[in-house]
Design an enzyme around this catalytic site. Structure first.
Site, PDB file in Angstrom:
ATOM      1  N   SER A 288       0.864  -1.188   0.000  1.00 23.44           N
ATOM      2  CA  SER A 288       0.000   0.000   0.000  1.00 23.44           C
ATOM      3  C   SER A 288       0.893   1.228   0.000  1.00 23.44           C
ATOM      4  CB  SER A 288      -0.877   0.019   1.256  1.00 23.44           C
ATOM      5  OG  SER A 288      -0.136   0.497   2.373  1.00 23.44           O
ATOM      6  N   ASP A 289       0.338   2.391  -0.268  1.00 22.91           N
ATOM      7  CA  ASP A 289       1.115   3.595  -0.013  1.00 22.91           C
ATOM      8  C   ASP A 289       0.995   3.908   1.481  1.00 22.91           C
ATOM      9  OD1 ASP A 289       2.763   5.735  -0.257  1.00 22.91           O
ATOM     10  OD2 ASP A 289       1.714   6.649  -1.938  1.00 22.91           O
ATOM     11  N   TRP A 290       1.792   4.840   1.932  1.00 20.90           N
ATOM     12  CA  TRP A 290       1.906   5.141   3.369  1.00 20.90           C
ATOM     13  C   TRP A 290       0.514   5.400   3.987  1.00 20.90           C
ATOM     14  CZ3 TRP A 290       6.399   6.207   6.560  1.00 20.90           C
ATOM     15  CH2 TRP A 290       6.084   6.736   7.809  1.00 20.90           C
TER      16      TRP A 290
END
Ligand code: BGC
Length: 745
Positions: A288-290
């Protein structure tokens, strides 16, 4: 709701390129599969969930992250699969040792945003893309990987392959610009560079194709904003660089913060399950992104963190970066059946597979070797590569009266400007381990290359240029010189993530500074630093010469000096359109004729036009000048007709008609004249970098096949339609030199 497009349509749509990441084809794959299966038999659900949990190290702890000590305890307990933002042999060894205290001793993956270099800082990716030089770009990624891999890193969050056509979006800096074809070529080059020939070699790291998908189309260029687009646009423009990265073997994908047509990319089964893992048969894993799993709650797509965890993993997000959704809720979700064991197992399998492939089970410290760290980071050849690509990235936008190159013969050159002696601003954003003190500023570069020329210097104002107190001194220095070199633009932190700007003119009082210097009557060469196209109409009209240096990296000052003094003849071409005003944005060379095309700027009545602006860009995609001239002539086609799977060769002569050796980037564009879906006026379909001595000429050829003529029709099927095609060859998208017509039967 699932998107109604079938797998069959998708695989047809995306083409039939060989899937480099296909089935467990060879013996090594099968062996790793077996090892993963054996290990997974021993794992509890909690341990499996641990593999999907990624934490940030000490440097950046997000607002919701737990205390560092808790993180270390979780690693020891086998509850963490990967850590980002840890670097260096000492730190990575220390933390890996904790993971090895866990019951199953599964090593951690260390990841970092090595975006344009580790210690040796290369130009920002958009700048490098202006080189159109696949070898140099690949080498830059390879050196970044080599340095990072010597400092304990297994995995970089690069390349960013988002097509971006809105320079208000600060992240245009991190990608390859506006074009799908160029972007796809660069995506593959960067993946090859980071990963080398084989994953697991200790001079390579795993790459990440990010941000999947369509993040570059955030509405109004505002970072993290929603994205709304047709599937046709998605398939035609935004997905191909990701497909190219997957075909090049990118070990991982990262999803993105944005929604796509209402569904967050992180919870988007259409993107991650149907397209990536379905039609493309992608075998790597998706991070996932942050915090993007957690962000599905404020998006209004998940009711709470537990719901977010369920939706993300079911949609195909394998690893949760600093989101704490999986670590806190996945075990329970598996127990209640909201997430199938098979879904969890698939995610864990993908991650463990990579750990085996990197050789971490054989030696968890194999990337953390102090002796290698010392030698690799000190390798001087890396600086030479950084200089080479920086020179190749600098675009000569304007050269009035052939002011450039500057002569070194007894001239007085005033180097002026807030960025002239800056080191930090040459590096740009995403610098992880740069040696700031060793960055060559423009002033230092000019001084060391000046020969007999005398260099004076005035800063005029500090970076940001909010005060004009120093202008008088700068004007005096300019008045006493023969020529002025003015270094202005954005500071390093004005482009990048979360750096969207609604006004992309020169920040502060830099234009006023230019005006004051120009008023001395001395010729002014503007060196512009930026991570995005800026709007600077006065300077474009009145500066004598302009070079666009982006953020050129550790060797930036030497690269700029080499270009200004003519030791390097500029060859770069813009990978993104420069608008005349923010009002023209989004602006790309991809334009449609419309039913009301403008044929004459003086007559825009009831035309598809702005009535208050010239309708062309300030500088077009593909633009970039040289100190020499190139002549294009004698275009031929091996056949004016193309039948079936036949290929046609387009050829022409390119001659260097100037006085110095130089490199031209020849560009092939085409237009499908009539089709079931209206096609753009021009689409880039090929390019070649050609180096020629003065007087030398060479015959250049491009092969055109059905694929070159194909596009996605309204059923999202990839194919070519019979009819006429206009073929165009030129020096820029607005500088077509030769044209021809091809008929497809
Ligand atoms: C960015 C990613 C980056 C990640 C980890 C996010 O904010 O969008 O591109 O890789 O942080 O640093």
């Amino acid at each position: 709701m699932k998107n109604p497009i079938t797998h069959r349509a998708l695989s047809l749509a995306i083409g039939t390129a060989t899937l480099a990441m296909g089935m467990a084809a060879n013996a090594q794959d099968a062996q790793i599969d077996r090892k993963v299966a054996e290990l997974m038999k021993k794992m509890t659900v909690a341990e499996k969930v641990g593999q999907l949990h990624q934490l940030s190290g000490r440097q950046f702890t997000g607002p919701t992250s737990s205390a560092y000590a808790d993180k270390l305890a979780d690693i020891r307990a086998g509850k963490v699969g990967s850590m980002l933002n840890v670097k260096g042999v000492a730190d990575t060894r220390e933390i890996q040792a904790l993971a090895l205290q866990s019951r199953l001793k599964i090593p951690l993956l260390f990841s970092l945003d090595v975006i344009h270099g580790y210690q040796t800082v290369f130009p920002v990716p958009l700048g490098e893309s202006a080189s159109w030089d696949m070898e140099a770009i690949e080498l830059s990624a390879h050196i970044a990987a080599k340095e990072a891999a010597a400092a304990g890193i297994h995995w970089t969050f690069a390349p960013m392959v988002d097509v971006a056509r809105d320079p208000r979006w600060g992240r245009v800096m991190e990608g390859a610009g506006e074009d799908t074809y160029l972007g796809s070529r660069i995506a593959a080059a960067r993946v090859h560079g980071f990963q080398g020939k084989q994953l697991g070699a200790t001079d390579s790291v795993m790459a990440t194709a990010k941000h999947f998908a369509a993040y570059g189309a955030a509405i109004a260029g505002r970072d993290y904003n929603a994205v709304d687009m047709s599937n046709q646009q998605l398939f035609e423009t935004y997905l191909p660089p990701f497909k190219a990265a997957a075909d090049a073997g990118a070990a991982t994908f990262m999803n993105s913060f944005n929604t796509l047509n209402g569904v967050p990319a992180t919870g988007n089964a259409f993107l991650q399950r149907d397209i990536l893992k379905g039609a493309w048969k992608y075998k790597g894993f998706v991070v996932s992104d942050w915090g993007s799993v957690r962000e599905m709650v404020p998006h209004g797509y998940a009711a709470d963190l537990s719901d977010a965890a369920v939706k993300a993993i079911n949609a195909g997000s394998d690893m949760d970066m600093e989101g704490y959704a999986y670590s806190q809720h996945l075990e329970a979700a598996v127990k209640t059946g909201k997430v199938k064991m098979a879904t969890l197992d698939d995610a864990v399998r993908r991650i463990l597979y990579k750990k085996f492939e990197l050789g971490l089970f054989d030696d968890p410290y194999r990337y953390s070797d102090a002796a290698r760290e010392k030698t690799v980071l000190g390798d001087v050849s890396h600086r030479a590569a950084a200089l080479d690509v920086a020179q190749k990235s600098i675009v000569l936008l304007k050269n009035g009266n052939q002011l450039l190159p500057l002569s070194r013969e007894a001239r007085r050159i005033a180097v002026i400007g807030p960025l002239a002696d800056s080191q930090r601003d040459l590096e740009g954003g995403w610098v992880v381990q740069g040696e700031r003190a060793k960055v060559v500023s423009i002033l230092e570069g000019m001084r060391s290359h000046a020969g007999k020329a005398e260099i004076s210097y005035a800063q005029a104002c500090a970076p940001g240029c909010t005060s004009n107190e120093g202008f008088a001194d700068a004007v005096a220095k300019a008045a006493a010189a023969d020529v002025v070199v003015l270094a202005i633009g954005e500071t390093w932190d004005q482009s990048g993530e979360a750096k969207s700007r609604s006004d992309i003119t020169l920040p502060g009082q830099q234009e006023a500074l230019f005006n004051a210097l120009k008023a001395t009557g001395k010729p002014v060469v503007v060196v512009m630093l930026a991570g995005r196209p800026l709007v600077f109409n006065t300077i474009a009209d009145q500066a004598d010469a302009i070079v666009y240096a982006w953020f050129p990296g550790s060797e930036g000052g030497n690269a700029v000096a080499n270009v200004l003094f003519g030791d390097y003849n500029p060859s770069a071409k813009l990978p993104i359109t420069f608008p005349r005003s923010v009002g023209q944005i989004p602006l790309s060379y991809i334009q449609y004729n419309t039913g009301r095309p403008v044929t004459d700027e003086k007559n825009v009545v009831y035309k598809s036009a702005y009535i208050d602006s010239v309708n062309t860009p300030r500088y077009a995609f593909g633009h970039g000048l040289s100190y020499t001239e190139f002549k294009y002539s004698g275009m031929t086609l091996s056949s004016p007709l193309m039948n079936g799977a036949q290929k046609v060769t387009l050829s022409f002569d390119l001659a260097n008609t100037g006085k110095v050796e130089g490199t031209e980037i020849v560009q092939l564009y085409l237009r499908d004249m009539v089709s079931s879906v209206v096609r753009p006026l021009k689409e880039l379909k090929g390019f070649e970098k050609v180096r020629l001595k003065p007087g030398e000429s060479r015959r250049i050829s491009f092969t055109i096949d059905r694929d070159t003529l194909s596009f996605f029709n309204s059923q999202l099927t990839w194919g070519a339609e019979a009819g006429d095609f206009k073929l165009m060859v030129g020096s820029a998208s607005d500088d077509i030199r030769l044209e021809s017509t091809l008929k497809l039967n």
